[in-house]
Write an enzyme that holds these catalytic residues in place. Structure first.
Site, short mmCIF file in Angstrom:
data_model
loop_
_atom_site.label_atom_id
_atom_site.label_comp_id
_atom_site.label_asym_id
_atom_site.label_seq_id
_atom_site.Cartn_x
_atom_site.Cartn_y
_atom_site.Cartn_z
N ASP A 77 4.79 6.09 8.31
CA ASP A 77 5.32 5.93 6.95
C ASP A 77 6.57 6.75 6.74
O ASP A 77 7.43 6.39 5.93
CB ASP A 77 4.24 6.29 5.92
CG ASP A 77 3.16 5.22 5.89
OD1 ASP A 77 2.31 5.20 6.79
OD2 ASP A 77 3.21 4.37 4.97
N ASN B 120 1.44 9.35 8.64
CA ASN B 120 0.82 8.05 8.82
C ASN B 120 -0.56 8.08 8.19
O ASN B 120 -1.04 9.14 7.75
CB ASN B 120 0.74 7.67 10.31
CG ASN B 120 0.49 6.17 10.52
OD1 ASN B 120 1.19 5.34 9.98
ND2 ASN B 120 -0.57 5.86 11.24
N ARG C 14 0.92 -3.59 0.96
CA ARG C 14 0.99 -2.22 1.45
C ARG C 14 1.56 -2.30 2.86
O ARG C 14 1.83 -3.35 3.40
CB ARG C 14 -0.36 -1.51 1.42
CG ARG C 14 -1.65 -2.33 1.67
CD ARG C 14 -1.77 -2.97 2.98
NE ARG C 14 -1.56 -2.03 4.08
CZ ARG C 14 -1.28 -2.40 5.31
NH1 ARG C 14 -1.11 -3.66 5.62
NH2 ARG C 14 -1.13 -1.51 6.25
C1 LIG Z 1 3.97 -0.80 9.73
S1 LIG Z 1 3.54 0.84 9.40
C2 LIG Z 1 2.40 0.64 8.11
C3 LIG Z 1 1.77 1.97 7.70
O1 LIG Z 1 1.47 1.93 6.30
C4 LIG Z 1 0.06 2.10 6.17
O2 LIG Z 1 -0.28 2.78 5.00
P1 LIG Z 1 -0.79 1.93 3.70
O3 LIG Z 1 -1.75 0.88 4.19
O4 LIG Z 1 -1.44 2.99 2.83
O5 LIG Z 1 0.46 1.36 3.09
C5 LIG Z 1 -0.32 2.92 7.38
O6 LIG Z 1 0.06 4.27 7.24
C6 LIG Z 1 0.48 2.21 8.44
O7 LIG Z 1 0.65 2.90 9.63
#
Ligand SMILES: CSC[C@H]1O[C@H](OP(=O)(O)O)[C@H](O)[C@@H]1O
Length: 372
Positions: free
Chosen positions: A243, A253, A57
């Site tokens: 994001d 985000n 992720r």
């Molecule tokens: C390097 S920015 C990563 C960004 O993605 C995360 O979401 P997820 O863990 O659900 O993929 C989160 O929004 C982070 O800021």
């Protein structure tokens, strides 16, 4: 900052000495911080599942992994459109995934080995981008900190961070956590306040683990403590990832980011978004047009997927579980830290140029700088 971590979110393993055509190795982040276990993916559907189930992720990481998934699909002889659609559908909010797949599809390259070389190039470029984000962010924040606390002040710098934006969320080096790592290298007296980041606990499980790997002091709190820390004067700046950033600067985000931004403005704490330029989606005008991924009730009700007596609420409880929220531009008071520089957001008393205009100027300046 050039540290190469002994772990990675994903890596392509060439098959030359394995008598196979190669595979994608991904770290199963669902098992951190207690287990470092890598999965070997050889088919595009496995990649789509790994993204959807958050094995891997983080906006930049899922962009790169989806790109490798596209290569695997073509190697399997599947239709490019079918592979593209399946991978795009895995997670809708992070623009990096769509951006990477669109770039590959636009090449109209049928040879998977030539496509693989392109993806390797994209990943290597992203690592360089992250180094520049880290440098630009640390320089900007130290300038603010020296101005506020006196140049060379040894006062402890308290940084609040939400979710995870380190090597685990990228091709390496991270974005907001990369800035923090670079800051720590320049200003050792630094403490990171880590929001646990319910419901998937990226802060508790992933960010605390990465900061421990890096030797950076940190303290974990439940998400609701963030405004209290600011009220107590225990937060000097907030840094988060992104994001998807709309053309007006509205930023999608991890859910809980908006709460931190509102509290930061109320307590006059600078709020920085740190992201590569390809997270900026100029085709999406405002945050209202960003599709927010809705995830399962199980993540909130029964994250350990145990028997009913271990559930966090009665079984029939209805759940609202958006994976992201939107922070409006006026709350991003520190600006957007990118690899080409800092983008300032318009506020009522500062009609900054549009993001598109600033990007053009910064990229021209950056191109000139790197060309020298
Ligand atoms: C390097 S920015 C990563 C960004 O993605 C995360 O979401 P997820 O863990 O659900 O993929 C989160 O929004 C982070 O800021």
């Amino acid at each position: 900052m050039g540290a190469v971590d002994p772990y990675y979110a994903f890596k392509w393993v060439d098959g030359s000495d394995l008598e196979c055509a190669g595979y994608l190795s991904v770290l199963d982040q669902r098992l951190l911080p207690h287990k470092l276990h890598y999965l070997d993916l050889t088919e595009y559907c496995q990649v789509a599942d790994a993204i959807r189930d958050m094995v891997v992720r983080g906006a930049p990481a899922i962009g790169a992994v989806a790109a490798y998934g596209y290569v695997l699909g073509l190697r399997q002889g599947e239709s490019a459109d079918q592979v593209y659609r399946t991978l795009c559908a895995s997670r809708p909010t992070a623009v990096n995934l769509q951006w990477a797949l669109d770039r590959l599809r636009a090449l109209h390259e049928p040879d998977w080995k030539r496509l693989l070389a392109h993806v390797h190039g994209m990943v290597a470029h992203e690592r360089e981008v992250n180094k520049r984000i880290a440098e630009n962010g640390a320089k900007e924040i130290l300038a603010y900190w020296n101005k506020r606390s006196g140049k060379g002040s040894s006062r402890t710098l308290h940084v609040l961070h939400h979710c995870n934006t380190g090597t685990l969320a990228t091709a390496g080096g991270g974005t907001a956590l990369g800035v923090i790592r670079s800051l720590h290298a320049l200003h050792k007296n630094l403490v990171v306040h880590v929001n646990e980041t319910r419901p998937r606990l990226q802060g508790a499980r992933l960010t605390c683990w990465e900061l421990s790997q890096w030797g950076i002091p940190h303290e974990l709190s439940v998400d609701a403590v963030a405004p209290l820390l600011m009220a107590q004067g225990r937060v000097d700046i907030v840094t988060v990832g992104a994001d998807r950033i709309a053309a007006d600067g509205s930023t999608a985000n991890k859910v809980g980011t908006y709460m931190c931004a509102v509290s930061a403005q109320y307590h006059n704490v600078p709020f920085f978004v740190c992201a590569p330029c390809n997270t900026i989606d100029l085709k999406t005008p405002t945050g209202a047009e960003i599709l927010i991924e809705q995830r399962s009730a199980t993540e909130v009700l029964n994250p350990l997927e145990g028997p009913p007596e271990t559930w966090f609420a009665p079984q029939q409880t209805s759940v609202y579980n958006p994976a992201f929220d939107i922070t409006p531009p006026e709350l991003i008071t520190g600006g957007i830290v990118t690899e080409v520089g800092i983008i300032r957001l318009r506020t009522s008393d500062d009609p900054a140029p549009s993001i598109a205009e600033q990007l053009q100027r910064l990229e021209l300046g950056h191109a000139h700088h790197t060309a020298i």
